[in-house]
Design a protein around this motif. Structure first.
Motif, PDB file in Angstrom:
ATOM      1  N   LEU A 190       0.834  -1.197   0.000  1.00 54.99           N
ATOM      2  CA  LEU A 190       0.000   0.000   0.000  1.00 54.99           C
ATOM      3  C   LEU A 190       0.870   1.248   0.000  1.00 54.99           C
ATOM      4  O   LEU A 190       1.894   1.304   0.671  1.00 54.99           O
ATOM      5  CB  LEU A 190      -0.912   0.028   1.227  1.00 54.99           C
ATOM      6  N   ARG A 191       0.449   2.257  -0.760  1.00 57.66           N
ATOM      7  CA  ARG A 191       1.122   3.548  -0.752  1.00 57.66           C
ATOM      8  C   ARG A 191       0.603   4.371   0.426  1.00 57.66           C
ATOM      9  O   ARG A 191      -0.546   4.217   0.850  1.00 57.66           O
ATOM     10  CB  ARG A 191       0.867   4.323  -2.047  1.00 57.66           C
ATOM     11  N   THR A 192       1.445   5.268   0.941  1.00 56.80           N
ATOM     12  CA  THR A 192       1.023   6.157   2.014  1.00 56.80           C
ATOM     13  C   THR A 192       0.776   7.557   1.464  1.00 56.80           C
ATOM     14  O   THR A 192       1.435   7.992   0.521  1.00 56.80           O
ATOM     15  CB  THR A 192       2.077   6.220   3.133  1.00 56.80           C
ATOM     16  N   ALA A 193      -0.180   8.247   2.069  1.00 58.35           N
ATOM     17  CA  ALA A 193      -0.566   9.586   1.625  1.00 58.35           C
ATOM     18  C   ALA A 193       0.187  10.650   2.417  1.00 58.35           C
ATOM     19  O   ALA A 193       0.878  10.350   3.397  1.00 58.35           O
ATOM     20  CB  ALA A 193      -2.070   9.771   1.787  1.00 58.35           C
ATOM     21  N   ALA A 204     -13.455   8.356   2.978  1.00 56.60           N
ATOM     22  CA  ALA A 204     -12.464   7.450   3.557  1.00 56.60           C
ATOM     23  C   ALA A 204     -13.008   6.027   3.496  1.00 56.60           C
ATOM     24  O   ALA A 204     -14.215   5.800   3.623  1.00 56.60           O
ATOM     25  CB  ALA A 204     -12.146   7.835   4.992  1.00 56.60           C
ATOM     26  N   VAL A 205     -12.100   5.077   3.293  1.00 51.67           N
ATOM     27  CA  VAL A 205     -12.469   3.665   3.152  1.00 51.67           C
ATOM     28  C   VAL A 205     -11.621   2.842   4.106  1.00 51.67           C
ATOM     29  O   VAL A 205     -10.415   3.091   4.256  1.00 51.67           O
ATOM     30  CB  VAL A 205     -12.241   3.174   1.705  1.00 51.67           C
ATOM     31  N   ALA A 206     -12.234   1.860   4.758  1.00 50.08           N
ATOM     32  CA  ALA A 206     -11.509   0.937   5.633  1.00 50.08           C
ATOM     33  C   ALA A 206     -11.665  -0.479   5.124  1.00 50.08           C
ATOM     34  O   ALA A 206     -12.737  -0.867   4.635  1.00 50.08           O
ATOM     35  CB  ALA A 206     -12.028   1.033   7.066  1.00 50.08           C
ATOM     36  N   LEU A 255      -6.870   2.942   6.840  1.00 44.51           N
ATOM     37  CA  LEU A 255      -7.885   3.904   6.456  1.00 44.51           C
ATOM     38  C   LEU A 255      -7.353   4.578   5.200  1.00 44.51           C
ATOM     39  O   LEU A 255      -6.239   5.111   5.195  1.00 44.51           O
ATOM     40  CB  LEU A 255      -8.111   4.935   7.566  1.00 44.51           C
ATOM     41  N   LEU A 256      -8.135   4.539   4.114  1.00 43.27           N
ATOM     42  CA  LEU A 256      -7.646   4.932   2.788  1.00 43.27           C
ATOM     43  C   LEU A 256      -8.399   6.131   2.240  1.00 43.27           C
ATOM     44  O   LEU A 256      -9.579   6.339   2.558  1.00 43.27           O
ATOM     45  CB  LEU A 256      -7.814   3.760   1.815  1.00 43.27           C
ATOM     46  N   ASN A 257      -7.710   6.897   1.399  1.00 46.62           N
ATOM     47  CA  ASN A 257      -8.404   7.930   0.637  1.00 46.62           C
ATOM     48  C   ASN A 257      -8.896   7.335  -0.687  1.00 46.62           C
ATOM     49  O   ASN A 257      -8.678   6.141  -0.961  1.00 46.62           O
ATOM     50  CB  ASN A 257      -7.509   9.159   0.421  1.00 46.62           C
ATOM     51  N   VAL A 262      -2.934   5.130   2.020  1.00 48.38           N
ATOM     52  CA  VAL A 262      -3.227   5.021   3.445  1.00 48.38           C
ATOM     53  C   VAL A 262      -3.116   6.403   4.089  1.00 48.38           C
ATOM     54  O   VAL A 262      -2.085   7.064   3.984  1.00 48.38           O
ATOM     55  CB  VAL A 262      -2.258   4.056   4.141  1.00 48.38           C
ATOM     56  N   ILE A 263      -4.178   6.826   4.755  1.00 45.67           N
ATOM     57  CA  ILE A 263      -4.133   8.081   5.501  1.00 45.67           C
ATOM     58  C   ILE A 263      -4.082   7.838   7.006  1.00 45.67           C
ATOM     59  O   ILE A 263      -3.771   8.756   7.770  1.00 45.67           O
ATOM     60  CB  ILE A 263      -5.330   8.990   5.165  1.00 45.67           C
ATOM     61  N   GLY A 264      -4.370   6.612   7.440  1.00 42.79           N
ATOM     62  CA  GLY A 264      -4.337   6.323   8.871  1.00 42.79           C
ATOM     63  C   GLY A 264      -4.446   4.846   9.164  1.00 42.79           C
ATOM     64  O   GLY A 264      -4.695   4.023   8.274  1.00 42.79           O
ATOM     65  N   ILE A 265      -4.228   4.498  10.436  1.00 45.86           N
ATOM     66  CA  ILE A 265      -4.374   3.125  10.925  1.00 45.86           C
ATOM     67  C   ILE A 265      -5.563   3.098  11.874  1.00 45.86           C
ATOM     68  O   ILE A 265      -5.569   3.787  12.903  1.00 45.86           O
ATOM     69  CB  ILE A 265      -3.123   2.651  11.670  1.00 45.86           C
TER      70      ILE A 265
END
Length: 517
Positions: A190-193, A204-206, A255-257, A262-265
């Motif tokens: 996964l890429r990080t934002a 946001a998507v989980a 937690l994804l945009n 990934v924008i968060g855990i």
């Protein structure tokens, strides 16, 4: 009836394994009637997808197809050799109630039943499940600290059902971040934002394993950013708040945009039932990656320390009036740690920190993440409000010392001294001088502090003062005797707000605002 806020539990989202039941779905031949093809009748299916009746809504199918393979399931076993080293039972003994971590007692204690008809899926003791995601193609996995805490064995299962035994590279309780390593090459990643680009209102998507239901996808919006957590020891994490449905087992998942970054855990929820209630929290990915970098390099996390203690409550209008503040923004300093960077540059109790490193401190919880997520030795510009104007200090941060800034309860003052109590002063307080023994017990300097013997004024009672509290300062001025306190209060008129720095009989120092009538 509304549920008071204080009864809400802050839930860590580890879950236990369960079995998903797949229900058959009946299908039918498509209708040849063109009128019925637009809106299928009950029990009928169209040969080709019908024209959407609602347009403009997001479709996350491509996102899930691309990023889903990098989301993993994590199974842990608590006990065994690692558990024994931490004071739990040996491998062949059953974990006792007092030896199971709090989250396991809450969700996975004896008799716990998975939600659903008939309460199917009793959870075995000492086992739990969470989620993680791959951040490198050679097998580094990011998850929550509480998912793998105290675990003797950690298993990672990929979406293609390959299973690995993971090594815990490092873990940080304060940020609730853990880094695992599995052996592999060419793994999906996964890429990080850019964490600073996350804004309230964005989608946001989980993806995770709530209740053991792997690769479950939920979506919502970012409700707020920079949320502090007053219910746990995580003041260095500016949480992302969302309304994305998160439950036990989502812990550690991404937690994804809408770009699949990934924008968060996903970490916690507020709940009075143990289940999702619309308020979920995620650790910002930039905070997590800072922890990852340090764990890779040194196996531990260092944080910057300013060396101040401050009120956790936001400044009230009355307090702002008492200090001459133009507004209620900032963090009100109640104590300065001796020998700390803050003391060295001249920051004092009664100062209001207005900004740090160029960031406005809107509420006290904004300050710890700014300072704590910087490396010790970093120079930070601190702006404080004092005596009607702002002052700027360049502070070189030291390394966080938990014992020095824990802000734990101070010892009680003990029995009242034999000194006679004064009559009630302008604030309605009857006070008395402290003995040397009481000052030593409280950790005060000689001639520091005045004991409160009685509280007679309505305003003082409303401020929460009680016998046994100790007045340390009037505004910014230290007081060490009844006479000194009375001098500072001389001339106080009804309607005039006075600020007192008080050491509570229950422990801890705070400023209180008193406006006599």
């Amino acid at each position: 009836m509304k549920t008071p806020l204080h009864v809400f539990a802050l839930i860590l989202l580890t879950s236990a394994a369960t079995t998903a039941v797949v229900l058959p779905i009946a299908t039918a031949q498509p209708s040849s009637d063109p009128q019925s093809a637009a809106v299928p009748l009950a029990g009928q299916a169209t040969a080709v997808p019908a024209t959407p009746l609602v347009s403009g809504l997001p479709d996350f199918t491509r996102l899930v197809e691309q990023v889903g393979p990098a989301v993993v399931k994590i199974d842990t076993t608590v006990g065994g050799r690692a558990g024994a080293r931490r004071g739990t039972q040996s491998p062949d003994e059953e974990l006792g109630e007092d030896q199971i971590p709090e989250i396991f007692r809450r969700f996975f204690g004896p008799g716990f039943q998975m939600p659903g008809p008939g309460g199917q899926g009793t959870v075995p003791r000492g086992r739990a499940m969470g989620t993680g995601f791959l951040i490198s193609d050679d097998g580094y996995v990011l998850t929550n600290h509480h998912v793998i805490d105290r675990a003797d064995e950690v298993k990672v299962t990929l979406s293609d059902r390959r299973e690995f035994t993971a090594k815990v590279v490092g873990s940080d309780e304060r940020s609730d971040v853990a880094l695992l390593k599995i052996e592999g090459k060419g793994l999906p990643v996964l890429r990080t934002a850019n964490g600073s680009a996350v804004k309230p209102g964005q989608w946001a998507v989980a993806i995770g394993s709530p209740f053991g239901l792997e690769q479950s996808v939920t979506a919502g919006i970012v409700s707020a950013v920079g949320r502090s957590n007053p219910y746990a020891n995580q003041q260095y994490v500016p949480f992302i708040q969302t309304d994305v449905a998160i439950n036990q087992g989502n812990s550690g998942g991404p937690l994804l945009n809408t770009s699949g970054e990934v924008i968060g855990i996903n970490s916690q929820i507020f709940s009075n039932s143990g289940g999702y209630m619309g308020v979920s929290f995620a650790i910002p990915i930039d905070v997590a990656m800072n922890v990852v970098d340090q764990l890779k390099k040194t196996g531990r996390v260092q944080r910057g320390q300013l060396g101040v203690m401050f009120s956790r409550d936001s400044i009230t209008t009355e307090e702002a009036r008492g200090f001459g503040l133009p507004d209620t923004l900032g963090a009100l300093v109640t104590e300065v740690v001796p020998g700390s960077p803050a003391e060295k540059v001249g920051i004092e109790p009664g100062d209001v920190i207005r900004s740090a490193d160029g960031v406005v401190i809107r509420q006290p919880g904004d300050l710890p993440p700014i300072v704590g997520n910087k490396v010790p030795g970093t120079k930070v510009k601190i702006v404080v409000f004092r005596e009607g104007r702002e002052r700027t200090y360049d502070v070189t941060l030291s390394e966080l010392d938990d014992s020095a800034v824990a802000g734990g309860a101070a010892p009680r003052p003990g029995a009242p001294s034999n000194a006679p109590a004064s009559g009630a002063n302008a604030l309605g307080l009857a006070t008395q001088d402290l003995t040397d023994a009481q000052r030593r017990q409280l950790g005060l300097d000689a001639k520091e502090g005045v004991g409160i013997a009685r509280v007679e004024g309505a305003a003082a009672r409303e401020a929460g003062l009680s016998p046994g509290d100790v007045v340390l300062r009037v505004g910014r001025t230290p007081v060490g005797s009844v006479a000194a306190l009375d001098r500072e209060l001389r001339g106080v008129k009804p309607g005039q707000t006075v600020m007192l720095l008080v050491r509570s009989s229950g422990g801890g120092s705070r400023f209180v605002a008193i406006t006599p009538e």
